[in-house]
Design an enzyme around this catalytic site. Structure first.
Site, PDB file in Angstrom:
ATOM      1  N   ASP A 187      -6.763   3.315  -1.626  1.00  0.00           N
ATOM      2  CA  ASP A 187      -6.383   4.706  -1.815  1.00  0.00           C
ATOM      3  C   ASP A 187      -7.248   5.644  -0.961  1.00  0.00           C
ATOM      4  O   ASP A 187      -8.466   5.463  -0.880  1.00  0.00           O
ATOM      5  CB  ASP A 187      -6.585   5.030  -3.305  1.00  0.00           C
ATOM      6  CG  ASP A 187      -6.109   6.404  -3.691  1.00  0.00           C
ATOM      7  OD1 ASP A 187      -4.891   6.576  -3.840  1.00  0.00           O
ATOM      8  OD2 ASP A 187      -6.960   7.306  -3.852  1.00  0.00           O
ATOM      9  N   GLU A 250      -4.272   3.573   2.764  1.00  0.00           N
ATOM     10  CA  GLU A 250      -3.443   4.772   2.584  1.00  0.00           C
ATOM     11  C   GLU A 250      -4.093   5.988   3.216  1.00  0.00           C
ATOM     12  O   GLU A 250      -5.177   6.398   2.806  1.00  0.00           O
ATOM     13  CB  GLU A 250      -3.207   5.063   1.106  1.00  0.00           C
ATOM     14  CG  GLU A 250      -2.242   6.207   0.912  1.00  0.00           C
ATOM     15  CD  GLU A 250      -2.695   7.322  -0.012  1.00  0.00           C
ATOM     16  OE1 GLU A 250      -1.843   8.111  -0.427  1.00  0.00           O
ATOM     17  OE2 GLU A 250      -3.913   7.431  -0.306  1.00  0.00           O
TER      18      GLU A 250
HETATM   19  C1  GLC Z   1      -3.488   8.858  -3.260  1.00  0.00           C
HETATM   20  C2  GLC Z   1      -2.534   8.381  -4.336  1.00  0.00           C
HETATM   21  C3  GLC Z   1      -2.158   9.556  -5.195  1.00  0.00           C
HETATM   22  C4  GLC Z   1      -3.423  10.067  -5.856  1.00  0.00           C
HETATM   23  C5  GLC Z   1      -4.486  10.407  -4.812  1.00  0.00           C
HETATM   24  C6  GLC Z   1      -5.826  10.586  -5.439  1.00  0.00           C
HETATM   25  O1  GLC Z   1      -2.898   9.766  -2.403  1.00  0.00           O
HETATM   26  O2  GLC Z   1      -1.426   7.756  -3.780  1.00  0.00           O
HETATM   27  O3  GLC Z   1      -1.192   9.219  -6.151  1.00  0.00           O
HETATM   28  O4  GLC Z   1      -3.130  11.198  -6.621  1.00  0.00           O
HETATM   29  O5  GLC Z   1      -4.635   9.398  -3.851  1.00  0.00           O
HETATM   30  O6  GLC Z   1      -6.342   9.346  -5.851  1.00  0.00           O
END
Ligand code: GLC
Ligand code: MG
Length: 512
Positions: A187, A250
């Site tokens: 993440d 991500e």
């Molecule tokens: C990423 C996740 C999202 C979350 C954020 C904070 O973007 O996909 O759902 O709110 O991180 O952890």
């Protein structure tokens, strides 16, 4: 899989691990290779699991560690891999590390988070913003300092420059790898390291208020810092201690910056080109060309159509065009990521104001940024609560779940679900479609076509991005149709001209 919304086994309206175990055979039937679970850890659920208060346990809402072990063993039986969400950038403000960190400036955990003194004139140390609205700094009366939170104030950022944090967080990876997971979706991977001087971010000259307040400044000092690569390499070393495990990253960055994360050791930096760009033949063509040329033939791409943070594909482009999107996703070179429910053409569910759950929508309302609509419960059948639960689900179900659900669509020869299944099967069966090179062929305002080939076979994929019939002239082409988005025209011969119906995609097997 978004665990809260996949399958509820205990009748509390929220999805859970036993629910997932009971439905894993569906994932196997669909033909996927691996299942990624959004966070299942103990959490106050302010950001629905992305605010973690213990990185190595299971939230009671989802079950227990032994329920988790059951997910792993059922997945093994079905030859599926399980990937977890790893959230290294921040914890919950209720994590014991943070409770100690904020207890005093001299606590050994104080430096595990990012604390700064106020500006001499008072106020936060710089102009950094939290992704979900407001300053990224929260004042703490007790310590007389501000702490940094790139997301909500309930999600303080861990200080990855502290060796203790690195050690503890790498041990989290080992904990789950030892329990049988095959890797992680990491993440907010580009947030891990910040500017050491905490300089102000520059004003964004192209700021579009509709994109939300966060983009008022360009996050050049708070995100995608050059030191990030070194900590990712440490994660990768841990992953490499185990067999066949993967790191997916991500980050919503430009394609160029996304591709740079291969160099940092991420196997698959999520390529969000297809969810962040307008849906036109030319734009999609541009993204594929850019990404293919950035990576070259030796690096393995990946493609994403949807996730728990973005509006569903069948809402963004409509249900008919979503079939074309499915064919695109599963015929490009690279690992495809499919968001639960997209395979049955689930759409965003409008959420009445009093039922809104997502803190982003609450903090930054009326811009359509809220993520509840794409997190609605999975539609398994047309019985009460769509077979998801025996109780009222935590988020409302789609009003058309009677029509769009797994049970109904399994029976329908030409359903989107059967299209996904056929596409996945074809991709598994044909090395050309799985791993052959991508060949650029043709693009105009309406139609995109490309080829995939292996030594033995060659396929042509032709996609109509419009709601009108289109004729494509591929002179010299001879072959036969092996799949259309309507699941018909099987083995229809193709010679030179190919007629596409509105919203139609076709895969042609080319004769040599
Ligand atoms: C990423 C996740 C999202 C979350 C954020 C904070 O973007 O996909 O759902 O709110 O991180 O952890
Ligand atoms: Mg439950």
């Amino acid at each position: 899989v978004y665990p809260l919304s996949f399958m509820d086994s205990d009748g509390d309206g929220s999805g859970d691990l036993q629910g997932i175990t009971s439905r894993l055979d569906y994932c196997g039937w669909l033909g996927v290779d691996a299942v990624w679970l959004s966070p299942i850890y103990p959490s106050p659920m302010v950001d629905f699991g992305y605010d973690i208060s213990d990185f190595t346990d299971i939230h009671p809402l989802f079950g227990s560690l032994s329920d988790f072990d059951a997910v792993i063993s059922e997945a093994r039986r079905l030859k599926l891999k399980v990937l977890l969400d790893y959230v290294p950038n921040h914890s919950s403000d209720q994590h014991s590390w943070f409770l100690q960190s904020r207890s005093s400036r001299s606590n050994p955990y104080h430096d595990w988070y990012i604390w700064r003194d106020p500006e001499p004139a008072g106020g936060p140390p710089n102009n950094w913003l939290g992704a979900f609205g407001g300053s990224a700094w929260e004042w703490d009366e007790n310590t007389g300092q501000y702490y940094l939170h790139s997301y909500l104030k309930e999600q303080p950022d861990l200080n990855w420059r502290n060796p203790g944090v690195q050690q503890a967080m790498l041990d989290v990876l080992r904990f789950w790898l030892d329990r049988g997971v095959s890797g992680f979706r990491v993440d907010s991977i580009a947030h891990l390291m910040k500017d050491t001087q905490f300089r102000d971010n520059p004003v964004n000259p192209d700021w579009d208020p509709a994109a939300g307040p966060y983009f008022r400044y360009l996050p050049v000092h708070s995100r995608d810092h050059p030191d990030t690569a070194a900590v990712i390499r440490r994660m990768r070393q841990v992953i490499d201690e185990y067999n066949d495990c993967v790191i997916i990253g991500e980050a919503y960055l430009s394609l160029e910056r996304t591709a740079a994360y291969y160099g940092a050791g991420v196997h698959l930096p999520f390529n969000f080109g297809l969810i962040t760009s307008p849906w036109t033949a030319r734009e999609v063509h541009r993204i594929i060309r850019a990404y293919e040329s950035l990576l070259g033939p030796d690096r393995w791409p990946n493609w994403v159509l949807g996730n728990h943070d973005r509006h569903r594909i069948a809402t963004r482009v409509g249900r008919d065009q979503a079939r074309v999107a499915a064919m695109l996703l599963l015929s490009l070179r690279g690992t495809p990521t499919l968001y639960y429910g997209d395979e049955i053409a689930m759409q965003d569910v409008p959420i009445p104001a009093e039922l809104v759950k997502d803190p982003w929508e609450i903090n930054v309302p009326f811009l359509g940024l809220g993520r509840d609509p794409e997190r609605s419960p999975m539609q398994w059948d047309s019985t009460h609560h769509a077979g998801f639960s025996t109780a009222t689900p935590w988020l409302p179900l789609a009003s058309d779940f009677n029509r769009f659900n797994v049970a109904t669509e399994t029976q329908e020869a030409d359903s989107v679900l059967n299209l996904y299944r056929r596409l996945i099967a074809l991709r598994t069966e044909k090395p050309a479609l799985h791993s052959g090179p991508y060949g650029e062929l043709f693009c105009d305002d309406h139609v995109l076509s490309y080829s995939r080939q292996s030594e033995a076979e060659r396929f042509l994929i032709v996609l109509n991005f419009t709601q009108e019939p289109k004729t494509v002239d591929h002179s010299g082409l001879h072959g036969r149709i092996i799949l259309t988005t309507a699941l018909d025209r099987n083995y229809e011969p193709v010679a030179g001209k190919l007629l596409l119906r509105p919203d139609e995609g076709v895969i042609v097997e080319v004769e040599h």
